[in-house]
Design a protein around this motif. Structure first.
Motif: not given
Ligand SMILES: Nc1ncnc2c1ncn2[C@@H]1O[C@H](COP(=O)(O)OP(=O)(O)O)[C@@H](O)[C@H]1O
Ligand SMILES: [Mg+2]
Lengths: 378, 233
Positions: B107-124, B149-158
């Motif tokens: 979902p971050l790929i399609y966000a207005e702006k790809y956050p610099v801490d994307a990977v950190k956020r996804a891992k968290k 649970r991966v799908a839930i994490a994906r739902a939460l990332i944004n």
């Protein structure tokens, strides 16, 4: 796809090769040239072949052309034979060509070391020789040969000069692998024949080529008493030569071009099929991407990029294949081909364009899917 | 948070019209945990898809976070789904030959702006659903429970305003079902708005409020008296 790009590369390489060959021909022969060959000349595999030994062309013909044809400025008769040449313990077979000093100018022959031979030496049939760079390399082990004595057949000759290197000519003959001697020496002392094989004739300017050719033909027919028989010689002028050269390869170029067009088209249709299948099989992925925020244009871009990547891979292999084919065509087939990096660039660009054109429809189809339909797909 | 008024949806196929939703109005408050219950084929998914702006109602109004969705164009709807809604589906819908981490990043790929801490956020986020040692696994290498649970994490990332889950436990065994429901309860306690669609009363009873859907209408809306404390498990 790959084949299409390969064909493009081959085509451009060959186009270059032919162009170089034509330029070489002009460079080698000087400009405004007419060539009379004894007998018939045919093109075999893009190279000239003389059909049989014909003995009717004589030095007298050469003199007559010089004396009677109005537009002619220089006439250079020529006879040649492959002979054994020896220096100290080395020996080799090479073309020994008898010419008059006129040939130096007409055939654009330059001296690297030493000197030319002159008309006096020709008239008195002196045993002097000009050698090509390959001879220097192979016979003299790269030493300066000027002043040395060699044996051509049984006869001793003095090397008076070395010719500037010219490379391989349009017919695949290495022009540096030869020895020039005065034509009278060749005819009286070496090959002992009364006939010659070729006459190179220079006219004042190219506008005279056709008329001069006509005059020379009439003169030779009369001298050879042909009456109603066909020519026993072949006259080519430079314009015709260049033309023939181009024609002999045009068919091939056309063939390669159509192969290129067809296989690029087939490649494009392949991409179309692959991407349409992908579009159908990946509907859930498309739906999911849409659900998490992909816009239609994001989906379109993704699918277009994938088409481009497929096309690019095809193009890459094609370029490699094309290089290989062009290389083989020139080495084995004897066709002229120059490896061209920009041809590879062109091939890759063409495949990218094909990828884009045939990728647009599937990409738009993927983008047009409603997210909910896409997600519900089985 | 979510307000719908007199939503109707009619499917028309081969000139046969099937009314599925016959006028539904409801509102869901921020921080609520709502279950929509009903037997199979009652239109739960249809309603859910309309709430998530994946589908359009035949009639009626949908207001998300004070914005009337009706006036938005396709791109704006994409942006809205990206920012405000997190989907969890029965079939997980992960990209199979992609790692858990990259699935969450999608979902971050399609966000207005790809956050610099994307990977950190996804891992968290993956850590928060208990998948710290599965991040580099391909989706196809994960069990059903892990995939969900991966799908839930994906739902939460944004950091969405609402999580919409359509039969999230429909393809899971009881152990994984419990893990997923625990996560939802915890997220709700942290203030997340959650809407779960299910035909399973046991699943619905984790919610604060249960809506019952029948014949295209909400026939019952009750506060859940038997609400279990998630720490009971
Ligand atoms: N795209 C569609 N076209 C026609 N009918 C549909 C479509 N989607 C769903 N339906 C029908 O609408 C009804 C409700 O479907 P759905 O919302 O999936 O129910 P639920 O999720 O409660 O099982 C079903 O009868 C289904 O067949
Ligand atoms: Mg359903």
């Amino acid at each position: 796809m790959a084949i299409g790009v390969a064909a493009v590369v081959v085509m451009v390489s060959m186009g270059r090769g032919i162009q170089k060959r034509v330029l070489d021909m002009i460079h080698d022969m000087g400009t405004n040239l007419i060539v009379v060959n004894a007998g018939h000349i045919t093109l075999v595999g893009g190279r000239e072949r003389q059909s049989a030994i014909v003995t009717t062309l004589r030095p007298g013909d050469s003199d007559a052309i010089q004396d009677h044809c109005a537009f002619v400025t220089e006439v250079a008769p020529e006879t040649s034979r492959k002979m054994n040449v020896q220096w100290e313990s080395e020996n080799l077979m090479t073309d020994v060509v008898g010419v008059t000093p006129a040939a130096f100018q007409v055939r654009n022959i330059k001296i690297e070391m030493g000197r030319y031979f002159d008309s006096a030496e020709n008239d008195t049939a002196r045993r002097v020789a000009l050698v090509g760079s390959v001879i220097v390399e192979k016979l003299f082990n790269a030493e300066d040969p000027v002043g040395h004595r060699i044996r051509i057949g049984q006869a001793p000759f003095e090397v008076v000069g070395v010719m500037k290197a010219k490379g391989v000519d349009a017919n695949g003959v290495d022009r540096d692998d030869r020895i020039l001697i005065p034509i009278k020496t060749a005819m009286r002392r070496l090959v002992r024949t009364t006939y010659i094989q070729k006459i190179h004739i220079q006219v004042a300017h190219s506008g005279h080529l056709q008329r001069a050719e006509k005059e020379i033909r009439e003169l030779l027919r009369e001298r050879h008493r042909l009456w109603d028989k066909p020519d026993d010689f072949t006259i080519q002028n430079q314009a015709t030569l260049v033309q023939t050269e181009k024609e002999s390869t045009r068919t091939l170029t056309l063939l390669v071009a159509s192969v290129a067009a067809i296989s690029l088209l087939v490649g494009g249709i392949g991409i179309l099929a692959v991407m349409l299948t992908a579009c159908r099989e990946r509907r859930r992925e498309i739906g999911l991407r849409r659900a998490v925020g992909a816009r239609r244009r994001d989906i379109r871009t993704q699918f277009l990029l994938e088409s481009l990547i497929i096309a690019g891979l095809g193009g890459f292999f094609g370029a490699a294949l094309g290089m290989l084919s062009a290389f083989l065509a020139s080495k084995v087939g004897g066709w002229p081909a120059i490896e061209s990096w920009d041809a590879i660039g062109l091939g890759l660009i063409l495949s990218a364009i094909v990828g884009l054109i045939f990728g647009i429809y599937p990409a738009s189809k993927a983008a047009a899917l409603e997210p909910i339909e896409a997600l519900r797909a089985e | 948070m979510i307000k719908i008024k007199n939503i109707k949806k009619t499917y028309t196929k081969a000139s046969v019209s099937t009314p599925v939703l016959r006028g539904i109005s409801l509102s869901i408050q921020r921080g609520e945990y709502v279950a929509i219950m009903g037997t199979s084929g009652t239109g739960k998914s249809t309603l859910m898809n309309i709430l998530g702006c994946l589908d359009k109602p035949t009639n009626g109004q949908l207001e998300l976070d004070g914005v009337d969705v009706h006036g938005l164009d396709d791109d704006a709807l994409s942006a809205l789904r990206n920012k405000k809604i997190g989907f969890v589906f029965q079939q997980f819908f992960l990209l199979e030959r992609t790692t858990a981490l990259d699935n969450v990043l999608l979902p971050l790929i399609y966000a207005e702006k790809y956050p610099v801490d994307a990977v950190k956020r996804a891992k968290k986020t993956l850590v928060s659903v208990g998948l710290e040692d599965r991040m580099e696994y391909l989706a196809s290498e994960l069990s059903g429970g892990e995939q969900q649970r991966v799908a839930i994490a994906r739902a939460l990332i944004n950091d969405p305003d609402v999580i919409l889950a359509d039969e999230p436990t429909g393809n899971l065994d009881s152990k994984s079902t419990n893990e997923v429901l625990e996560i939802f309860s915890r997220l709700n306690q942290e203030g997340r708005t959650i809407v779960v669609v299910t035909h399973d009363r046991a699943v619905a009873e984790h919610a604060q409020r249960i809506l019952e859907l029948k014949d295209g209408q909400i026939i019952n809306s009750v506060a859940n008296s038997k609400l279990k404390n998630s720490s009971d498990h």
